[in-house]
Every structure is written in C-alpha cells, then in structure tokens.
Scaffold this motif. Structure first.
Motif, short mmCIF file in Angstrom:
data_model
loop_
_atom_site.label_atom_id
_atom_site.label_comp_id
_atom_site.label_asym_id
_atom_site.label_seq_id
_atom_site.Cartn_x
_atom_site.Cartn_y
_atom_site.Cartn_z
N VAL A 1 14.69 2.49 11.00
CA VAL A 1 15.46 1.84 9.93
C VAL A 1 16.39 0.78 10.53
O VAL A 1 16.48 -0.34 10.01
CB VAL A 1 16.26 2.88 9.11
N ALA A 2 17.06 1.13 11.62
CA ALA A 2 17.98 0.18 12.25
C ALA A 2 17.26 -1.07 12.74
O ALA A 2 17.73 -2.19 12.54
CB ALA A 2 18.72 0.86 13.40
N VAL A 3 16.10 -0.89 13.37
CA VAL A 3 15.31 -2.03 13.85
C VAL A 3 14.89 -2.91 12.68
O VAL A 3 15.02 -4.14 12.72
CB VAL A 3 14.08 -1.55 14.65
N ASN A 4 14.40 -2.29 11.63
CA ASN A 4 13.95 -3.02 10.45
C ASN A 4 15.11 -3.81 9.81
O ASN A 4 14.97 -4.99 9.49
CB ASN A 4 13.37 -2.02 9.44
N ASP A 5 16.24 -3.15 9.64
CA ASP A 5 17.38 -3.79 9.00
C ASP A 5 17.96 -4.91 9.86
O ASP A 5 18.33 -5.97 9.35
CB ASP A 5 18.46 -2.76 8.67
N LEU A 6 18.04 -4.68 11.17
CA LEU A 6 18.58 -5.70 12.06
C LEU A 6 17.67 -6.94 12.08
O LEU A 6 18.17 -8.06 12.06
CB LEU A 6 18.76 -5.14 13.47
N ALA A 7 16.38 -6.73 12.09
CA ALA A 7 15.44 -7.86 12.08
C ALA A 7 15.61 -8.69 10.81
O ALA A 7 15.50 -9.92 10.84
CB ALA A 7 14.01 -7.37 12.22
N ALA A 8 15.89 -8.02 9.68
CA ALA A 8 16.08 -8.75 8.42
C ALA A 8 17.41 -9.50 8.39
O ALA A 8 17.48 -10.61 7.88
CB ALA A 8 16.01 -7.77 7.25
N GLY B 1 0.82 -1.20 0.00
CA GLY B 1 0.00 0.00 0.00
C GLY B 1 0.85 1.25 0.00
O GLY B 1 2.08 1.20 0.05
N ARG B 2 0.20 2.40 -0.05
CA ARG B 2 0.90 3.68 -0.08
C ARG B 2 1.78 3.86 1.15
O ARG B 2 2.90 4.34 1.06
CB ARG B 2 -0.10 4.82 -0.20
N THR B 3 1.29 3.47 2.32
CA THR B 3 2.08 3.59 3.54
C THR B 3 3.36 2.77 3.44
O THR B 3 4.44 3.23 3.81
CB THR B 3 1.26 3.14 4.77
N ALA B 4 3.26 1.56 2.92
CA ALA B 4 4.44 0.70 2.77
C ALA B 4 5.42 1.29 1.77
O ALA B 4 6.64 1.27 1.99
CB ALA B 4 4.03 -0.71 2.34
N ARG B 5 4.90 1.83 0.67
CA ARG B 5 5.79 2.44 -0.33
C ARG B 5 6.48 3.68 0.23
O ARG B 5 7.68 3.89 0.00
CB ARG B 5 5.00 2.79 -1.60
N THR B 6 5.74 4.48 0.97
CA THR B 6 6.33 5.67 1.59
C THR B 6 7.41 5.27 2.58
O THR B 6 8.51 5.82 2.57
CB THR B 6 5.23 6.50 2.31
N ARG B 7 7.11 4.30 3.41
CA ARG B 7 8.08 3.84 4.40
C ARG B 7 9.35 3.33 3.72
O ARG B 7 10.46 3.65 4.13
CB ARG B 7 7.45 2.74 5.27
N SER C 1 14.09 11.16 -0.67
CA SER C 1 13.02 10.16 -0.82
C SER C 1 11.86 10.63 -1.69
O SER C 1 11.10 9.81 -2.19
CB SER C 1 12.46 9.78 0.55
N GLY C 2 11.71 11.96 -1.82
CA GLY C 2 10.55 12.48 -2.54
C GLY C 2 9.29 12.48 -1.69
O GLY C 2 8.19 12.68 -2.20
N VAL C 3 9.43 12.26 -0.40
CA VAL C 3 8.31 12.27 0.53
C VAL C 3 8.33 13.61 1.27
O VAL C 3 9.38 14.05 1.73
CB VAL C 3 8.41 11.09 1.53
N VAL D 1 11.40 6.25 2.27
CA VAL D 1 12.07 6.99 3.34
C VAL D 1 13.22 6.16 3.91
O VAL D 1 14.33 6.67 4.11
CB VAL D 1 11.05 7.41 4.42
N HIS D 2 12.98 4.88 4.14
CA HIS D 2 14.05 4.01 4.66
C HIS D 2 15.23 3.96 3.68
O HIS D 2 16.40 4.01 4.10
CB HIS D 2 13.52 2.61 4.92
N ALA D 3 14.96 3.82 2.40
CA ALA D 3 16.03 3.77 1.39
C ALA D 3 16.83 5.06 1.42
O ALA D 3 18.07 5.04 1.34
CB ALA D 3 15.45 3.52 0.00
N ALA D 4 16.16 6.20 1.54
CA ALA D 4 16.86 7.48 1.60
C ALA D 4 17.74 7.56 2.83
O ALA D 4 18.89 8.02 2.76
CB ALA D 4 15.84 8.63 1.59
N VAL D 5 17.24 7.09 3.96
CA VAL D 5 18.04 7.10 5.20
C VAL D 5 19.28 6.23 5.03
O VAL D 5 20.39 6.64 5.40
CB VAL D 5 17.19 6.64 6.40
N ARG D 6 19.11 5.04 4.46
CA ARG D 6 20.27 4.15 4.27
C ARG D 6 21.33 4.82 3.39
O ARG D 6 22.53 4.75 3.68
CB ARG D 6 19.83 2.83 3.65
N GLU D 7 20.91 5.45 2.32
CA GLU D 7 21.85 6.13 1.42
C GLU D 7 22.56 7.27 2.14
O GLU D 7 23.77 7.44 2.02
CB GLU D 7 21.11 6.68 0.19
#
Length: 191
Positions: A67-74, A12-18, A46-48, A21-27
């Motif tokens: 972002v850190a929580v998400n990446d660490l969980a993966a 959904g839009r929320t997932a795409r936005t997230r 991010s364009g958000v 934004v996460h990709a921009a933070v990582r970069e």
C-alpha cells in the motif's frame, strides 16, 4: 505466490480485490496509527477472505508495504524529462514535502517492518521505484549513475533527516544540496 504489482488486468477481479484490500488498510492505518493491524482486521473491513489476503501478501507488513509503495508512487512520481538536474530537484523537493506531512514516514516504517520478515520480499516491492529512477537516468543519457546511487544520495539522507527532531540538522539533506552531490558524483565518474 507473492503479490505482483502492476501485472493484473485493469478492472479485473484481481484489481478490484487489491483495491478493496488497499482501501481497508488505508482506513485502518488512520484508525490504528500505532500499528497492530491484522489480516483478520483487513479481511473484515475489505470483505476479502483472509486466505486470499495471506496468499497474495503473506503478512500484514508486506501488505502495508505494498500500500505504501502504491500510494507513494501516486503522490510522488519520478519525472523523466531528460534534464537530470530538473528531474532530481523536482523529485527531491516533492519527497521533502511528503516526508514532513503527517504520516510521511509510513512508507519508511513499512519497509523496515517488511524487511524484518523478508528482505527479498521488501526489495521486490522497491523494483518499480528503482525502474522509475533508471528511466529518469536513461532519459537524461546518464550512464554513470545507477538507481541505487539515487537511492543512496537522495532518499537515504532525506529519510534520516525526516526521523530527526524538527530543527535538528536543518541544512542536512537539503534537496538542492543532495542534487548537487548526485551531479558531482556523475561528473567525477565521467572524468
């Protein structure tokens, strides 16, 4: 409203936005490893819109932690096979490897920075990881331990060790020793 991880519709839009934004933070973390990332930087990359980012995350530090929580969980999932020793050993070994890679302490730094702004907000983002620890304990039938026990007996010593200079306290926070400590606490509480 604080960012709620894992509650959005997949795709959904929320997932795409997230994800944008996460990709921009990582970069930006790669480009600005010393920090100083702003919401304006993230919005531009991010364009958000900035207002959307502020509304969902409230601060750059809360976003960095998300972002850190998400990446660490993966990268380092918590196993729950029912064999507590094997699960703790696998998790602690992966965490040890994770902490020694470049940027391995980014998660810890994000937690500390976010906690300075809001202890409740930073703890809220830790709930999914604590739930994973509980699932591991439940799968093994271990009622004597809590997720906070795993945090205190495995994670805390490993993060302290990772912050020390290479070679200092080499045996401190050895994954096998930490797992033995957790099991000794469990066995003591059973008796």
């Amino acid at each position: 409203m604080a960012q709620q991880t894992g509650t959005a519709r997949p795709g959904g839009r929320t997932a795409r936005t997230r994800e944008s934004v996460h990709a921009a933070v990582r970069e930006l973390m790669v480009e600005l490893p010393g920090g100083g990332i702003t919401i304006a930087d993230i919005a531009t990359r991010s364009g958000v819109h900035q207002a959307t980012i502020y509304r969902r995350w409230r601060s750059p530090n809360a976003l960095l932690l998300d972002v850190a929580v998400n990446d660490l969980a993966a990268r380092a999932p918590v196993p729950a096979t029912g064999d507590l020793r094997a699960d703790l050993t696998a998790y602690a070994s992966r965490l040890s490897q994770e902490l020694t890679r470049p940027g391995g302490l980014d998660f810890f730094r994000a937690i500390v920075a976010a906690a300075h702004e809001s202890v409740e907000g930073s703890l809220e983002l830790m709930v999914p990881r604590l739930d994973q620890f509980q699932a591991m304990l439940d799968a093994s039938g271990t009622a004597e331990l809590t997720p906070l026990d795993v945090f205190e007996l495995i994670l805390a010593p490993m993060y302290v060790r990772a912050m020390l200079p290479a070679g200092a306290w080499q045996r401190f926070a050895d994954p096998a020793t930490l797992v033995d400590n957790v099991l000794a606490v469990r066995d003591h509480r059973r008796s």
